[in-house]
Design an enzyme around this catalytic site. Structure first.
Site, PDB file in Angstrom:
ATOM      1  N   SER A  15       0.809  -1.221   0.000  1.00 19.55           N
ATOM      2  CA  SER A  15       0.000   0.000   0.000  1.00 19.55           C
ATOM      3  C   SER A  15       0.839   1.266   0.000  1.00 19.55           C
ATOM      4  O   SER A  15       0.383   2.317  -0.467  1.00 19.55           O
ATOM      5  CB  SER A  15      -0.940   0.013   1.204  1.00 19.55           C
ATOM      6  OG  SER A  15      -0.208  -0.114   2.413  1.00 19.55           O
ATOM      7  N   ASP A 186      -0.323   6.330  11.232  1.00 19.56           N
ATOM      8  CA  ASP A 186      -0.588   5.040  11.880  1.00 19.56           C
ATOM      9  C   ASP A 186       0.685   4.239  12.100  1.00 19.56           C
ATOM     10  O   ASP A 186       0.640   3.064  12.453  1.00 19.56           O
ATOM     11  CB  ASP A 186      -1.600   4.222  11.068  1.00 19.56           C
ATOM     12  CG  ASP A 186      -1.060   3.802   9.700  1.00 19.56           C
ATOM     13  OD1 ASP A 186       0.055   4.250   9.320  1.00 19.56           O
ATOM     14  OD2 ASP A 186      -1.747   3.022   9.008  1.00 19.56           O
ATOM     15  N   HIS A 189       1.764   3.905   7.230  1.00 24.58           N
ATOM     16  CA  HIS A 189       1.452   4.579   5.969  1.00 24.58           C
ATOM     17  C   HIS A 189       1.907   6.035   6.017  1.00 24.58           C
ATOM     18  O   HIS A 189       1.457   6.790   6.886  1.00 24.58           O
ATOM     19  CB  HIS A 189      -0.048   4.499   5.685  1.00 24.58           C
ATOM     20  CG  HIS A 189      -0.530   3.101   5.501  1.00 24.58           C
ATOM     21  ND1 HIS A 189      -1.107   2.373   6.521  1.00 24.58           N
ATOM     22  CD2 HIS A 189      -0.495   2.289   4.418  1.00 24.58           C
ATOM     23  CE1 HIS A 189      -1.413   1.164   6.069  1.00 24.58           C
ATOM     24  NE2 HIS A 189      -1.048   1.083   4.800  1.00 24.58           N
TER      25      HIS A 189
END
Length: 215
Positions: A15, A186, A189
């Site tokens: 991601s 977080d 990310h």
């Protein structure tokens, strides 16, 4: 070696590389470090073109997921520079889903991917290390898994002659001067500022600016 308009730069990972790209658009770069790299390279090019850039990150992926799509997502595009960023999900899934990714198996898989790329393509290899900016004690304990995994990434990169982008050093160093959440809310990310730091580290390692001519 300077990048040219004839180069194809392919980025693959999870991601952090995906960064919200539009999967229906093969040219979509997302909003993360890949987009920042492409924008900077275009700005450096007199005609505003720059190298072709492809983003093949997929959120949630571990190294084994990359292996399952390596042929179609990497080799078939015949890139001249391949950048791999993987590892944090191999650690994360151990703690949130009890899904193991033994470091030895992880390293063997990454070695297979880099070896296949070297065998099939005459591409430059670039490896970005995984990183973590812990948000609390629960994430602090991830380092027991992530630290040896990062060492495995370093060994694989060295073995295959890949250039290294040390995100595991760059982001923690930057976090000394600001709250870590400004760089990765977080812990995993990156924020826009965190993505820019990764982009700058990649550019410094892979495509440094040529020195200005002396007058």
């Amino acid at each position: 070696m300077q990048l040219t308009d004839d180069d194809t730069l392919l980025f693959i990972g999870d991601s952090i590389t995906d960064a919200g790209r539009d999967r229906a658009d093969p040219a979509s770069l997302g909003d993360g470090y890949v987009h920042e790299i492409a924008r900077t390279l275009r700005e450096r090019t007199p005609d505003g073109a720059g190298p072709r850039v492809l983003n093949r990150g997929v959120n949630g992926h571990r190294v084994y997921d990359l292996e399952s799509r390596w042929g179609t997502d990497v080799l078939d595009h015949r890139p001249t520079v391949v950048t791999v960023k993987i590892g944090i999900n191999d650690t994360w899934r151990r703690y949130d889903r009890d899904l193991a990714s033994p470091v030895a198996e992880f390293e063997a898989c990454l070695n297979r991917l880099l070896a296949a790329t070297a065998r099939e393509l005459s591409a430059r290899l670039v490896v970005i290390t995984p990183f973590l900016l812990p948000t609390g004690p629960d994430q602090e304990r991830w380092f027991e898994d992530l630290t040896p995994r990062t060492d495995a990434v370093l060994r694989a990169a060295e073995h295959h002659g890949a250039q290294l982008v040390r995100a595991d050093l760059v982001l923690p160093h930057a976090a000394q001067d600001r709250p870590p959440a400004e760089l990765a809310p977080d812990g995993v990310h990156p924020s826009p500022a965190g993505h820019r730091l990764i982009a700058d580290a990649w550019l410094a390692e892979v495509a440094p600016m040529a020195p200005a001519p002396r007058r």
